[in-house]
Write an enzyme that holds these catalytic residues in place. Structure first.
Site, mmCIF file in Angstrom:
data_model
loop_
_atom_site.group_PDB
_atom_site.id
_atom_site.type_symbol
_atom_site.label_atom_id
_atom_site.label_comp_id
_atom_site.label_asym_id
_atom_site.label_seq_id
_atom_site.Cartn_x
_atom_site.Cartn_y
_atom_site.Cartn_z
ATOM 1 N NE ARG A 99 55.929 48.493 31.856
ATOM 2 C CZ ARG A 99 56.842 49.294 32.421
ATOM 3 N NH1 ARG A 99 56.751 49.614 33.697
ATOM 4 N NH2 ARG A 99 57.842 49.762 31.712
ATOM 5 C CE1 TYR B 63 39.188 32.055 41.785
ATOM 6 C CE2 TYR B 63 41.509 32.630 41.806
ATOM 7 C CZ TYR B 63 40.372 32.253 41.124
ATOM 8 O OH TYR B 63 40.439 32.085 39.770
ATOM 9 C CG ASP C 115 39.373 38.326 47.335
ATOM 10 O OD1 ASP C 115 38.392 38.932 46.862
ATOM 11 O OD2 ASP C 115 39.989 37.444 46.705
ATOM 12 C CE LYS D 188 36.051 35.554 39.155
ATOM 13 N NZ LYS D 188 36.816 35.233 40.355
HETATM 14 C C1 PLP Z 1 38.113 34.961 40.667
HETATM 15 C C2 PLP Z 1 38.657 35.305 41.981
HETATM 16 C C3 PLP Z 1 39.986 35.724 42.139
HETATM 17 C C4 PLP Z 1 40.975 35.758 40.984
HETATM 18 O O1 PLP Z 1 40.565 36.610 39.979
HETATM 19 P P1 PLP Z 1 40.948 36.467 38.411
HETATM 20 O O2 PLP Z 1 40.331 37.674 37.842
HETATM 21 O O3 PLP Z 1 40.357 35.181 37.950
HETATM 22 O O4 PLP Z 1 42.435 36.431 38.326
HETATM 23 C C5 PLP Z 1 40.404 36.094 43.410
HETATM 24 N N1 PLP Z 1 39.567 36.051 44.467
HETATM 25 C C6 PLP Z 1 38.288 35.627 44.346
HETATM 26 C C7 PLP Z 1 37.425 35.597 45.554
HETATM 27 C C8 PLP Z 1 37.796 35.247 43.112
HETATM 28 O O5 PLP Z 1 36.528 34.837 43.011
#
Ligand code: PLP
Length: 393
Positions: free
Chosen positions: A58, A111, A183, A208
């Site tokens: 962890r 998101y 982000d 992603k």
């Molecule tokens: C998918 C996504 C998230 C969240 O990610 P997870 O891996 O699904 O928790 C945050 N920001 C963006 C732009 C995303 O496409």
């Protein structure tokens, strides 16, 4: 191992952070929850930080460290913290900078859950937030209050493809000592490097593009400076947001091909966006590579390429859009993005359905809006699939 800071992006994507273990070409999966100390003094030195030894997964694990070093190196950060999901990354950032009495300024179209948690969970802890159209930098300036403790951007934004001027917003924020987080999920470090434009923190859903194979969920936060890195890591360790070594290992493997996957998906996306823009049933297309995108010039300046995400709307609105989504075959009707496969989804009823209708509408997430994530298949097949489904729409 070959691990040189001056290597090019593609070389770093393959090699950065690698750990040689008994001569292995690839860092093994350290599938262990705990690590043996040589003696009591060694254990004490690891806990006090005098020695950099591993203690417990962890807190840290070599398979996770490899991934953290690779992503930090690609983003140009001083360090990064890998976590169990993109939302764990978002919450690591929120919890690092926001506490009772503090205020967040963020772009209005994020998101879904990145905005959703601010409206449903953080008010319980006394955190306030303002969501503004940050594609106009002046709106960010006007939303800043005395207690603003974080500016949070997502560019290009999900799902409206709005683009924010990272450099200009960071300048305004830094005049008031407010940190800025971006982000960077839609771009990956291959197409955009927010830290170089002034941001203090960058985060990714590694689910992603970074992993890119739709087979893990993961997240990461990259810090420009040491002191923020230390604070981020404390939240990750104490909240238990850590990744698991196998998940980290798969993600590190996916990352190796990031540049070639994005090159191909982007090449496809440019052709798909042009096809859609010229189709008589399509009302509008938002893609940073089209001159019709409202921030086309900013995208050209700030991003290395327009990416592989497209948003569009049919002239027949929601009903026509549903027919289109029910009639594609190659494109999968599924949420997520950034993988090798083409995906199509409907934000108003899926990813952004938890937001109020007013919040969606004020952010430009209309009912007819469709999000298309272009994969690396043959572009002729992707276009043929859309053409046939559009005939039925
Ligand atoms: C998918 C996504 C998230 C969240 O990610 P997870 O891996 O699904 O928790 C945050 N920001 C963006 C732009 C995303 O496409």
């Amino acid at each position: 191992m070959h691990n040189d800071e001056n290597m090019g992006f593609g070389s770093k994507a393959v090699h950065a952070g690698a750990i040689d273990c008994l001569g292995s070409a690839v860092t093994p999966i350290f599938q262990t929850s705990t690590f043996r100390f040589r003696d009591v003094d060694h254990g004490a030195r690891c806990f006090s930080g005098e020695e950099n030894g591993y203690i417990y997964t962890r807190i840290g694990n070599p398979s996770i460290t490899e991934l953290e070093e690779a992503v930090a190196s690609l983003e140009g950060g001083c360090g990064s913290v890998a976590v169990s999901s993109g939302m764990a990354a978002v919450n690591t950032v929120y919890m690092t900078f926001l506490s009772q009495g503090k205020h967040l300024v963020a772009h209005n179209s994020l998101y879904g859950p990145s905005r959703g948690v601010m409206e449903s969970i953080y008010p319980k802890y006394g955190v306030e937030s303002s969501f503004v159209d940050a594609t106009d930098t002046e709106n960010v300036r006007n939303a800043i209050k005395d207690n603003t403790a974080l500016i949070y951007l997502e560019t290009p934004a999900n799902p409206t493809m709005g683009i924010m001027d990272i450099e200009a917003i960071c300048k305004i924020a830094h005049e008031r000592n407010i940190p800025v987080c971006v982000d960077n999920t839609f771009c990956s470090p291959y197409l955009q490097q927010p830290l170089a434009l002034g941001a203090d923190v960058v985060l990714h859903s590694m689910t992603k593009f970074i992993n890119g194979h739709a087979d893990i969920v993961g997240g990461i936060v990259v810090a420009k400076e040491k002191d923020i890195y230390t604070r981020l890591r404390a939240i990750m360790v104490n909240m238990g947001f850590n990744m698991d070594p196998h998940q980290a290992w798969l993600t590190r493997r996916g990352l190796k091909t990031l540049p070639i996957r994005i090159d191909r998906a982007q090449e496809n996306a440019i052709k798909v966006a042009e096809f859609l823009e010229n189709h008589p049933k399509v009302e509008w297309v938002l893609y940073p590579g089209l001159k019709s995108h409202p921030q086309y010039e900013l995208a050209k300046r700030q991003m290395k390429g327009p990416g592989a995400m497209i948003t569009f709307c049919l002239k027949g609105g929601l009903e026509a859009g549903k027919k289109l989504m029910n009639n594609v075959h190659l494109a999968m009707l599924a949420v997520s993005l950034g993988g090798i496969e083409t995906l199509i989804q409907h934000p108003a009823s899926m990813t952004h359905s938890k937001l109020s209708k007013e919040a969606r509408e004020s952010a430009g997430i209309t009912d007819g809006l469709i999000r298309f994530a272009v994969g690396i298949e043959n572009v002729e097949d992707i276009i043929a699939d859309l053409r046939e489904a559009l005939e039925k729409a």
